[in-house]
Design a protein around this motif. Sequence first.
Motif, PDB file in Angstrom:
ATOM      1  N   ALA A 152       4.803 -21.883   9.916  1.00  0.00           N
ATOM      2  CA  ALA A 152       5.020 -20.734  10.580  1.00  0.00           C
ATOM      3  C   ALA A 152       5.592 -20.546  11.855  1.00  0.00           C
ATOM      4  O   ALA A 152       5.307 -21.465  12.571  1.00  0.00           O
ATOM      5  CB  ALA A 152       3.484 -19.931  10.498  1.00  0.00           C
ATOM      6  N   GLY A 203      -4.600 -15.603   5.661  1.00  0.00           N
ATOM      7  CA  GLY A 203      -4.079 -16.828   6.314  1.00  0.00           C
ATOM      8  C   GLY A 203      -5.004 -17.958   6.222  1.00  0.00           C
ATOM      9  O   GLY A 203      -4.567 -19.172   5.975  1.00  0.00           O
ATOM     10  N   SER A 255      -1.046 -17.128  10.312  1.00  0.00           N
ATOM     11  CA  SER A 255      -0.954 -15.818   9.722  1.00  0.00           C
ATOM     12  C   SER A 255      -2.218 -15.365   9.781  1.00  0.00           C
ATOM     13  O   SER A 255      -3.454 -15.749   9.784  1.00  0.00           O
ATOM     14  CB  SER A 255      -0.909 -16.217   8.168  1.00  0.00           C
ATOM     15  N   ALA A 303      -5.103 -18.776  12.027  1.00  0.00           N
ATOM     16  CA  ALA A 303      -5.180 -18.322  10.606  1.00  0.00           C
ATOM     17  C   ALA A 303      -6.345 -17.790  10.247  1.00  0.00           C
ATOM     18  O   ALA A 303      -7.396 -18.171  10.443  1.00  0.00           O
ATOM     19  CB  ALA A 303      -5.030 -19.808  10.124  1.00  0.00           C
ATOM     20  N   ASN A 354       2.909 -12.818  11.265  1.00  0.00           N
ATOM     21  CA  ASN A 354       3.210 -13.527   9.909  1.00  0.00           C
ATOM     22  C   ASN A 354       2.206 -13.157   8.933  1.00  0.00           C
ATOM     23  O   ASN A 354       1.537 -13.667   7.972  1.00  0.00           O
ATOM     24  CB  ASN A 354       3.102 -15.017  10.116  1.00  0.00           C
ATOM     25  N   LEU A 414       0.702 -11.637   5.406  1.00  0.00           N
ATOM     26  CA  LEU A 414       1.097 -11.931   4.189  1.00  0.00           C
ATOM     27  C   LEU A 414       1.388 -10.417   3.422  1.00  0.00           C
ATOM     28  O   LEU A 414       0.621  -9.999   2.626  1.00  0.00           O
ATOM     29  CB  LEU A 414       0.166 -12.503   3.468  1.00  0.00           C
TER      30      LEU A 414
END
Length: 276
Positions: free
Chosen positions: A67, A128, A73, A124, A37, A39
């Motif tokens: 997510a 993230g 992320s 994360a 995931n 960015l």
Amino acid sequence: MAEIVSLHKDKDEAGGILLSMQDEGVLRLTLNNPPANALSIALMEALTAELDRAGSDKSVRVVVIAAAGKLFSAGHDLKEMTAHRGDEDGGRAFFEKTMRLCADLMLKITHLPKPVIAEINGLATAAGCQLVASCDLAICTDTSTFCTPGVNIGLFCSTPMVAVTRAAHRKQAMEMLLTGETIDASTAKDFGLVNRIVPKEYLTQVVMKYAATIAAKSPLTLKIGKEAFYRQIEMPLEEAYDYAAQVMVENMLNVDAEEGICAFLQKRHAEWKGEA
């Protein structure tokens, strides 16, 4: 529950990199850029576009950012960025575009007149983690982890630092930034990065309960309160009180405050008429 819509779908993809689902005033945006995931430019543009839409859509009261997969992320797409080192400028223009887009996305969350809740299941990291810290509320599973590991690869997490230092306590934020070490959910809560920790199987249920509770409030009042919160937090104490007092006066004069107070005194449910 409303139908899931795939957004910004590339021709070779089976599904969009961002999934959108709305039900009873709550808009769920799900990062769907496997496996990490990341960015990427495309995902940040998709998120920004959806937040723009949510900001002007009267039917949206609360936004949830979740997510798909095992990670929330992993931050910026380092492969995408590295691929531009071969550009004539060594990648400078692309790096500037990436960081500007990321900053604009995080500011969009802060300035959105609707509350934004991060729903975290998994890791994360870097940008993230910045995304989590930028949201108004954050709820994670007991197995979620967080870090700002840029220092480990020679790239200090300077942009994540902006959001993290405004969410976590100063020395804890510096600890994350200097060591690059991963912290668990309990430590993240102690640091101030998340509000609640829940078992994985109850995560979405708890998040949606929070969202539904908030969505039932006056959208105009939420808009006023969120804007005031972020403005006063950067002010000196006396200036903050002067500003907040004026906000309260203006708030008292609007239609939903009049309705809400009358409903409270008359022991009935309020009927909100104001718009965000």
